[in-house]
Scaffold this motif. Structure first.
Motif, PDB file in Angstrom:
ATOM      1  N   VAL A   1       0.846  -1.184   0.000  1.00  0.00           N
ATOM      2  CA  VAL A   1       0.000   0.000   0.000  1.00  0.00           C
ATOM      3  C   VAL A   1       0.889   1.243   0.000  1.00  0.00           C
ATOM      4  O   VAL A   1       0.738   2.153  -0.806  1.00  0.00           O
ATOM      5  N   GLN A   2       1.861   1.272   0.925  1.00  0.00           N
ATOM      6  CA  GLN A   2       2.827   2.365   0.970  1.00  0.00           C
ATOM      7  C   GLN A   2       4.230   1.759   1.117  1.00  0.00           C
ATOM      8  O   GLN A   2       4.372   0.667   1.677  1.00  0.00           O
TER       9      GLN A   2
ATOM     10  N   ASP B   1      -1.653   6.739  -2.560  1.00  0.00           N
ATOM     11  CA  ASP B   1      -1.586   6.197  -1.209  1.00  0.00           C
ATOM     12  C   ASP B   1      -2.007   4.731  -1.167  1.00  0.00           C
ATOM     13  O   ASP B   1      -2.286   4.191  -0.092  1.00  0.00           O
TER      14      ASP B   1
ATOM     15  N   HIS C   1     -11.177   9.374   6.873  1.00  0.00           N
ATOM     16  CA  HIS C   1     -11.147  10.246   5.703  1.00  0.00           C
ATOM     17  C   HIS C   1     -12.522  10.480   5.099  1.00  0.00           C
ATOM     18  O   HIS C   1     -12.668  10.654   3.887  1.00  0.00           O
TER      19      HIS C   1
ATOM     20  N   TYR D   1     -10.737  12.100  -2.540  1.00  0.00           N
ATOM     21  CA  TYR D   1     -11.104  12.567  -1.201  1.00  0.00           C
ATOM     22  C   TYR D   1     -11.723  13.964  -1.255  1.00  0.00           C
ATOM     23  O   TYR D   1     -11.511  14.716  -2.211  1.00  0.00           O
TER      24      TYR D   1
ATOM     25  N   SER E   1      -4.680   3.385  -1.960  1.00  0.00           N
ATOM     26  CA  SER E   1      -5.977   3.248  -1.297  1.00  0.00           C
ATOM     27  C   SER E   1      -7.033   2.522  -2.125  1.00  0.00           C
ATOM     28  O   SER E   1      -8.162   2.355  -1.681  1.00  0.00           O
TER      29      SER E   1
ATOM     30  N   SER F   1       2.742   5.402  -2.090  1.00  0.00           N
ATOM     31  CA  SER F   1       2.962   4.080  -2.662  1.00  0.00           C
ATOM     32  C   SER F   1       4.121   4.135  -3.657  1.00  0.00           C
ATOM     33  O   SER F   1       4.329   5.160  -4.308  1.00  0.00           O
TER      34      SER F   1
END
Lengths: 379, 283
Positions: free
Chosen positions: A84-85, A298, A323, A253, A300, A97
Motif C-alpha cells: 500500500v505504501q 496512497d 477520511h 477525497y 488506497s 505508494s
C-alpha cells in the motif's frame, strides 16, 4: 539458452573524438517509441547502464545495508512493490505508494506530485539521502557509501569503464548518473496491445478492443490524462520541443468540502500552496497496470475493478474511517472525471483492455534483473 | 571561554598585520547553542520544553548564515566573509553544533563566522538565516570535481523535497521516558515553483522562509550570539505529531508549525508573525 539479443549487437559505434571519446549508445526501442531525453552531461553507455543496474540492486546503498532501490521496485511487479505504501530500510512507512519505473525515462516530472524533480539523477537523492521519510537512510554518510563501493571488485572495473575520463570515478554524483542511465533503459512497449496496434490482429481480444474504445472515447475520458504511447500526461522525450506536464485531481477525497486531502498527501499543493492544486497528482503510466496493485498515490484502491468503479462513479465517496467525505464533489476534481454508465460488460471490457497493457517480456527481461545473483553463484 | 580568548588575540595580531589596508579589521562572530542562557551541545537534555513541557535531547543543530552586517552609529556595513574554513564562503556560512550525535552528521563543528569590516565602533549585528536564493537551488553534488561550495556539501542539510537546503536543522529526540514523539525543526524555502516548460529549475519560492535577525547592544569582540532552543520551542506542541513530518519541518498545514514560525519571526500559512524573531540573542 538464448542470450538476450543486445549482447550480440554492436552497441558501440565509435564516434569521432571531439575532446573526449564518445560512444553512440544504441537504444532497444519498441516500434513507434521515441528515444528518451538524455541530459547532455550524462550520456548513455553500455558500461554505465550495467553499473547502474548493479547499483540499483545493491544493498550497500542503504545505511544498514538491508535495502536497495529494488527492495521497493521489483521487476516482476513492473518495478513497484505490491505494498500500500513503501517501507524504508529502518522500517519507516513512506506516506505514498511505490511507483512503476516502466518508461520512467520519458516522465516530465518524477514522483507522485513533485514539479521540481524532472531528471532521474536528482530524483535518486530522495531515496538515498531523504530523511522525511527515511528510505535508504544514507544522509550524512556519503563518504561511507563511496568507501563501500570502492571495496567491491565488480565496481573497481565498472566505475572506470563507465566514467573513463575521470581520474577517480567513485563519487556520489556518478552513482546518481549510473542509476539514471540504467533506469532510462527500463522501456516497456511490447504488450499485446502494442502488438495489436502494430498489426497483429490476434493479439487483442474483442473485449479488450471494446475496452480500448471506451478508454479512448469521450464517455470514459481516460485518455485525456492517460494518453499517448505511455498512457500518462507526464511526458518528455527527445523528439519533443516542450514537455507535457500535468497534475490532476481524480476525486479520491474531500475531507472538508473544500477539497482537502489527507495529510501529508496534498499533491501539487505541497509546492504551490494554491488550494486549487490540493489533491492534484501526476496521472501515472498505465502500462503493466494489472501487476502494480494497489493503486493511487496512497495505495488506497486495491483492485483494477475498483479503480474502474471509482471513475464510473465520478470519484469516491468515503463514508467511514478517518477520511470521510465525498471526493465526487471535490471542487478541484477534473472535469474529465464525471462518471459514466458502467455495465458488467463494460467493466469486463475496460479490465481486459488494461490487462492487455501488460508487457511480459519487460517483467522478465534478463537485462533488468538482479545482476548479483549470477555473480554470487559463480565459483 | 578559553578558545575564544586565543582566537581574539589572534585576530588582534591579524588586524595589526594589515595596517596599511584602509583600516580593515577582522571580525569573528561567535555563536553558541543554548538552553535559555546555558550553553549546551549534542546529546544534552532540554528539560520541560514547549507548550507540553516535554524532555528532549539534542541530536542535531545546524544553520546557515548569510548577508552578515555590523551596525554602528553611522549605519550598517557588510561583513566580507572569507573562505578561511570549509564552513564558509563569501556568500554563506554554516554554523554547526552537531558533533556526531546525529546519524546524518559528523564530528566537525563550527561556531564562528569570520570576515572583515572597516574599523569602527560596532554596537549591533544583522544577518539572514538561510542560503541566498542564487545558491539555494544549485545542483546538489558531492564530487571532488564539484563547484558546489564546501558549506553546501553536507547531505544532512539537503532539502531534496523542495530542491534547496535546510536553513535550520534542529533534531530533538525524546528521552527514554518522555511521552513526546520528538521534535524536529527543519526550516527552508517552500512553495517553490519552477518553470519546467522552459527547462528551468526553481524560479521562485512562495515562502522564502529566510529569517532576518537584528541584535542590538552587541559587541563583536566580546559578545556571543546565542541560538536558544528553548526559545525556538516556546509554545510549540511538543507532545504530538499531527502532520507527517515530525515536529515542524515547514510542511503546510502542520499544527506543530505556527508557534515555531512565530518564534522565528516568519509568517506561516498566511498568518504574519506577532513580532521579530526571539530565538537568536546576545549573550
Amino acid at each position: 539458452m538464448l542470450k538476450p539479443m543486445w549482447r550480440f549487437t554492436p552497441l558501440f559505434l565509435l564516434a569521432l573524438a571531439c575532446g573526449e571519446s564518445a560512444e553512440a549508445y544504441v537504444w532497444d526501442l519498441p516500434p513507434g517509441f521515441p528515444e528518451p531525453r538524455v541530459p547532455e552531461d550524462n550520456p548513455m553507455s553500455e558500461a554505465k547502464v550495467e553499473l547502474g543496474r548493479r547499483l540499483f540492486y545493491d544493498t550497500r546503498l542503504s545505511g544498514n545495508e538491508t535495502q536497495s532501490c529494488a527492495s521497493c521496485h521489483l521487476q516482476s511487479l513492473a518495478f513497484t512493490d505490491g505494498r500500500v505504501q513503501g517501507v524504508g530500510s529502518t522500517g519507516e512507512v513512506h506516506p505514498r505508494s511505490s511507483m512503476s519505473l516502466a518508461n520512467v525515462g520519458y516522465a516530465a516530472t518524477l514522483n507522485w506530485a513533485n514539479p521540481l524533480i524532472r531528471e532521474l539523477e536528482p530524483q535518486a537523492l530522495g531515496p538515498l539521502f531523504g530523511e522525511t521519510p527515511v528510505e535508504l537512510g544514507m544522509a550524512g554518510r556519503e563518504d561511507e557509501l563511496v568507501a563501500r563501493l570502492r571495496g567491491e571488485l565488480v565496481y573497481q572495473e565498472l566505475f572506470p569503464e563507465a566514467f573513463p575520463e575521470q581520474e577517480d570515478p567513485f563519487t556520489v554524483s556518478r552513482v546518481l548518473a549510473a542509476l539514471a542511465a540504467f533506469q532510462r533503459t527500463l522501456i516497456s512497449g511490447r504488450s499485446p496491445y502494442d502488438a495489436f496496434t502494430n498489426g497483429d490482429s490476434d493479439a487483442s481480444s474483442e473485449s479488450a478492443q471494446r475496452g480500448a474504445e471506451l478508454f479512448f472515447g469521450e464517455e470514459a475520458e481516460c485518455f485525456h490524462c492517460h494518453g499517448g504511447f505511455n498512457f500518462t500526461a507526464s511526458l518528455d522525450h527527445s523528439g519533443q520541443v516542450f514537455e507535457t506536464l500535468s497534475f490532476q485531481n481524480n476525486g479520491l477525497y474531500d475531507l472538508d468540502g473544500r477539497g482537502l486531502y489527507p495529510t501529508p498527501n496534498f499533491g501539487l499543493f505541497e509546492f504551490s500552496e494554491d488550494r486549487r492544486d490540493m489533491g492534484s497528482f501526476k496521472p501515472p503510466t498505465l502500462r503493466n497496470i494489472a501487476v502494480t496493485a494497489p493503486y493511487m498515490h496512497d495505495g488506497s484502491i486495491a483492485t483494477l475493478e475498483e479503480v474502474i468503479q471509482h471513475y464510473a462513479d465520478g470519484g469516491r465517496n468515503v463514508t467511514e474511517g478517518p477520511h470521510v467525505g465525498d471526493g465526487r464533489l471535490n471542487p478541484n476534481k477534473s472535469i474529465f472525471v464525471n462518471g459514466f454508465e458502467l455495465t458488467p460488460e463494460r467493466q469486463a471490457d475496460l479490465l481486459a483492455f488494461l490487462e492487455s497493457l501488460t508487457d511480459e517480456a519487460f517483467l522478465t527481461d534478463p537485462r533488468f534483473a538482479d545482476p548479483w545473483v549470477e555473480t554470487d553463484a559463480a565459483p | 571561554m578559553k578558545t575564544k580568548t586565543i582566537f581574539l588575540s589572534l585576530l588582534t595580531a591579524l588586524g595589526a598585520a594589515c595596517g596599511d589596508d584602509v583600516s580593515q579589521t577582522t571580525v569573528s562572530l561567535q555563536f553558541a547553542l543554548t538552553d535559555g542562557d546555558t550553553e549546551i551541545g549534542c546529546d544534552d537534555l532540554l528539560a520541560g520544553v514547549g507548550a507540553d513541557a516535554v524532555d528532549l535531547e539534542v541530536r542535531d543543530a545546524r544553520f546557515y548564515v548569510s548577508n552578515v552586517r555590523l551596525v554602528s552609529a553611522s549605519g550598517e556595513v557588510p561583513v566580507a566573509l572569507d573562505d578561511v574554513s570549509p564552513f564558509q564562503i563569501s556568500d554563506v556560512a554554516l554554523v554547526d553544533f552537531e558533533s556526531a550525535c546525529s546519524d546524518a552528521g559528523d564530528t566537525n563543528t563550527n561556531d564562528v563566522v569570520v570576515g572583515t569590516v572597516p574599523e569602527g565602533e560596532y554596537t549591533g549585528v544583522r544577518f539572514t538565516v538561510g542560503v541566498p536564493f542564487e545558491l539555494n537551488h544549485i545542483d546538489q553534488v558531492v564530487d571532488e570535481t564539484t563547484t558546489t561550495p564546501e558549506p553546501l556539501r553536507a547531505t544532512g542539510m539537503w532539502w531534496n523535497w523542495q530542491g534547496g537546503f535546510k536553513f535550520i536543522r534542529v533534531d530533538l529526540a525524546p528521552t527514554p521516558d518522555s511521552t513526546s514523539p520528538g521534535f524536529n525543526i527543519h526550516l527552508g524555502s517552500t512553495a517553490c515553483m519552477g518553470n519546467p516548460l522552459m527547462g528551468e529549475d526553481v524560479t521562485s519560492c512562495g515562502n522564502p522562509n529566510r529569517m532576518e535577525v537584528e541584535l542590538t547592544g552587541f559587541d563583536p569582540a566580546s559578545d556571543t550570539i546565542a541560538f536558544d532552543l528553548r526559545a525556538a520551542l516556546d509554545g510549540a506542541l511538543t507532545n504530538q505529531n499531527t502532520g507527517a513530518a515530525l515536529g515542524c519541518q515547514s510542511f503546510p498545514m502542520d499544527e506543530e508549525c505556527p508557534a515555531v514560525f512565530d518564534n522565528l519571526g516568519l509568517p506561516y500559512g498566511g498568518v504574519a508573525p506577532s513580532g521579530p524573531q526571539s530565538v537568536f540573542r546576545v549573550r
